[in-house]
Design a protein around this motif. Structure first.
Motif, mmCIF file in Angstrom:
data_model
loop_
_atom_site.group_PDB
_atom_site.id
_atom_site.type_symbol
_atom_site.label_atom_id
_atom_site.label_comp_id
_atom_site.label_asym_id
_atom_site.label_seq_id
_atom_site.Cartn_x
_atom_site.Cartn_y
_atom_site.Cartn_z
ATOM 1 N N UNK A 29 32.129 56.257 51.335
ATOM 2 C CA UNK A 29 31.546 56.436 50.006
ATOM 3 C C UNK A 29 32.076 55.359 49.056
ATOM 4 N N UNK A 30 31.166 54.744 48.297
ATOM 5 C CA UNK A 30 31.562 53.637 47.431
ATOM 6 C C UNK A 30 30.982 53.805 46.035
ATOM 7 N N UNK A 31 31.162 52.775 45.203
ATOM 8 C CA UNK A 31 30.826 52.828 43.785
ATOM 9 C C UNK A 31 30.067 51.570 43.367
ATOM 10 N N UNK A 32 29.536 51.597 42.158
ATOM 11 C CA UNK A 32 28.950 50.393 41.589
ATOM 12 C C UNK A 32 30.041 49.365 41.318
ATOM 13 N N UNK B 293 36.879 62.327 47.810
ATOM 14 C CA UNK B 293 35.474 61.930 47.902
ATOM 15 C C UNK B 293 35.018 61.290 46.600
ATOM 16 N N UNK B 294 33.766 60.855 46.591
ATOM 17 C CA UNK B 294 33.064 60.601 45.341
ATOM 18 C C UNK B 294 31.735 61.343 45.390
ATOM 19 N N UNK B 295 31.273 61.799 44.226
ATOM 20 C CA UNK B 295 30.085 62.634 44.125
ATOM 21 C C UNK B 295 28.844 61.765 43.914
ATOM 22 N N UNK B 296 27.696 62.410 43.719
ATOM 23 C CA UNK B 296 26.459 61.719 43.375
ATOM 24 C C UNK B 296 25.647 62.624 42.468
ATOM 25 N N UNK B 297 25.267 62.124 41.291
ATOM 26 C CA UNK B 297 24.480 62.903 40.338
ATOM 27 C C UNK B 297 23.256 62.089 39.938
ATOM 28 N N UNK B 298 22.094 62.714 40.004
ATOM 29 C CA UNK B 298 20.887 62.017 39.582
ATOM 30 C C UNK B 298 19.731 62.261 40.513
ATOM 31 N N UNK B 299 18.793 61.326 40.523
ATOM 32 C CA UNK B 299 17.605 61.411 41.368
ATOM 33 C C UNK B 299 17.238 60.003 41.813
ATOM 34 N N UNK C 153 20.570 57.712 37.546
ATOM 35 C CA UNK C 153 21.862 58.248 37.970
ATOM 36 C C UNK C 153 22.676 58.619 36.734
ATOM 37 N N UNK C 154 23.588 59.581 36.923
ATOM 38 C CA UNK C 154 24.484 60.015 35.855
ATOM 39 C C UNK C 154 25.917 59.751 36.276
ATOM 40 N N UNK C 155 26.659 59.079 35.408
ATOM 41 C CA UNK C 155 28.073 58.810 35.704
ATOM 42 C C UNK C 155 28.938 59.635 34.745
ATOM 43 N N UNK D 114 34.597 60.721 40.412
ATOM 44 C CA UNK D 114 33.434 59.997 39.948
ATOM 45 C C UNK D 114 32.209 60.211 40.816
ATOM 46 N N UNK D 115 31.192 59.395 40.576
ATOM 47 C CA UNK D 115 29.957 59.429 41.352
ATOM 48 C C UNK D 115 29.616 58.015 41.807
ATOM 49 N N UNK D 116 28.512 57.885 42.516
ATOM 50 C CA UNK D 116 28.117 56.570 43.011
ATOM 51 C C UNK D 116 27.647 55.635 41.896
ATOM 52 N N UNK D 117 27.538 56.146 40.661
ATOM 53 C CA UNK D 117 27.171 55.265 39.549
ATOM 54 C C UNK D 117 28.355 54.944 38.640
ATOM 55 N N UNK D 118 29.523 55.503 38.938
ATOM 56 C CA UNK D 118 30.750 55.011 38.296
ATOM 57 C C UNK D 118 31.113 53.677 38.946
ATOM 58 N N UNK D 119 31.912 52.891 38.264
ATOM 59 C CA UNK D 119 32.377 51.648 38.876
ATOM 60 C C UNK D 119 33.635 51.913 39.687
ATOM 61 N N UNK D 120 33.927 51.014 40.587
ATOM 62 C CA UNK D 120 35.148 51.119 41.384
ATOM 63 C C UNK D 120 36.371 51.098 40.475
ATOM 64 N N UNK D 121 36.366 50.268 39.450
ATOM 65 C CA UNK D 121 37.498 50.201 38.520
ATOM 66 C C UNK D 121 37.714 51.535 37.818
ATOM 67 N N UNK D 122 36.623 52.174 37.399
ATOM 68 C CA UNK D 122 36.739 53.477 36.732
ATOM 69 C C UNK D 122 37.339 54.515 37.676
#
Length: 359
Positions: free
Chosen positions: A161-164, A243-249, A253-255, A331-339
């Motif tokens: 699982x990764x991030x923006x 983990x990291x989550x995922x929110x949106x459609x 996406x929602x971070x 976080x979620x998949x629309x958070x950044x890796x730094x966040x």
């Protein structure tokens, strides 16, 4: 008889009201009275389930349910079975994406959707009522020793699982938030947590074994890893699945974010399971819940708005391995890796404090 009829009438009224609300929301969006961002957040709030305001891809959405005991597997229908593929190059927000469509990322601090206690919230989706204050004041189900022995294991069931990469407010339709490159996936968050524990003098192992080269069966594989470490290091008291989550459609996406010391971080969601009838083999779930509550409160005491509502639900996700086992979504998949890494550092500090208070 009369009471039964009244109950049926009440249920019917509630159902009609919910249907009416859903139609109203669709009508508002169609008529242009609601902005895309408001519609996205309303949709997220209305689909909240077990503490998540999440709408994952078909495979990712059903993975956790598929990995549960037969009691939960019966609830899964139309499961899409796919294999995970990994990108060789990390996603670049500012690269040329050809004909890919650009979609928005909405930032939100998620601080609703549960029972409020002091400075945090708990989302209880079970039939078990509990007193948050009483649980917070109860002793943990484990006690760390003053030694250099390994007593904490950090691992990842969904290792890829990764991030923006950047906080640009959008993503392209070709964005694939999974990679086997440890420089860019959730293992960076696990390492940030582990480093804070090391600095606090707490013995920790951070395992980065990839358990999701094929997505299905990830929990079966990760529990093998966990048990092998417990056998090798029998003084392990705490096991954290990060983990990291995922929110949106598909088209937004929602971070979840918060700000501490002027820096934006990814909100975390702590998950703690419940075993109503003993079918999960999870008899000490209440002790895990106490650990989750203490960690949640410590995070909020030190880093306000860092946490989404604690997710207490009817699941196990390998948390029955000991009384200090939790699953944490950073976080979620629309958070950044730094966040996400920033939050990992803060989470590590809060965790170290909770564990040191229990030595």
């Amino acid at each position: 008889m009369l009471i039964g009829r009244i109950k049926k009438i009440c249920v019917s009224l509630v159902s009609l009201t919910l249907v009416g609300l859903a139609v109203w929301c669709v009508g508002l969006r169609a008529s242009g009275f609601v902005t895309n961002e408001n519609t996205a957040l309303m949709a997220a709030a209305m689909t909240m389930s077990k503490g998540n305001i999440t709408a994952k891809s078909p495979t990712e959405a059903t993975e956790k349910a598929k990995e549960q005991t037969p009691k939960e597997k019966k609830q899964v229908i139309n499961v899409e079975k796919t294999s995970t593929t990994f990108s060789s190059d990390y996603y670049n927000s500012e690269a040329d994406h050809g004909d890919a469509v650009k979609y928005p990322v909405y930032s939100r601090t998620i601080d609703d959707g549960g029972e409020s206690y002091d400075n945090f919230m708990v989302r209880n989706t079970t039939s078990f009522p509990f007193d948050i204050g009483s649980e917070l004041n109860s002793k943990l189900g484990f006690k760390l020793e003053k030694s250099d022995d390994v007593q904490v294991l950090i691992y990842h069931t969904h290792t890829s699982e990764s991030y923006l990469d950047r906080d640009v407010g959008y993503y392209y339709s070709d964005y694939y938030p999974r990679t086997s490159d440890e420089r860019y996936n959730v293992t960076q968050v696990g390492e940030a947590i582990a480093e804070q524990l090391r600095q606090a003098g707490i013995g920790v192992i951070h395992d980065t074994t990839v358990h999701d080269t094929t997505y299905n069966g990830s929990y079966d594989r990760s529990i093998v890893t966990v048990n092998s470490y417990i056998k090798k290091y029998p003084k392990i008291k705490v096991t954290l699945d990060i983990h990291r989550d995922s929110i949106g459609a598909d088209d937004y996406k929602v971070k979840p974010t918060f700000t501490y010391n002027g820096k934006k971080g990814a909100q975390i969601m702590i998950m703690s399971g419940y075993d109503e009838d003993g079918s999960y083999g999870f008899p000490d779930w209440e002790k895990n819940l106490r650990f989750a509550l203490k960690l949640q409160k410590n995070c909020e005491d030190n880093f306000p708005q860092m946490t989404r509502p604690l997710n207490f639900g009817d699941f196990v996700y390998n948390m029955n391995v000991n009384t200090g086992s939790l699953l944490i979504e950073v976080g979620t998949d629309s958070n950044t890796l730094d966040e996400a890494v920033y939050s990992g550092n803060l989470l590590g500090k809060a965790l170290a404090q909770v564990l040191q208070n229990n030595i």
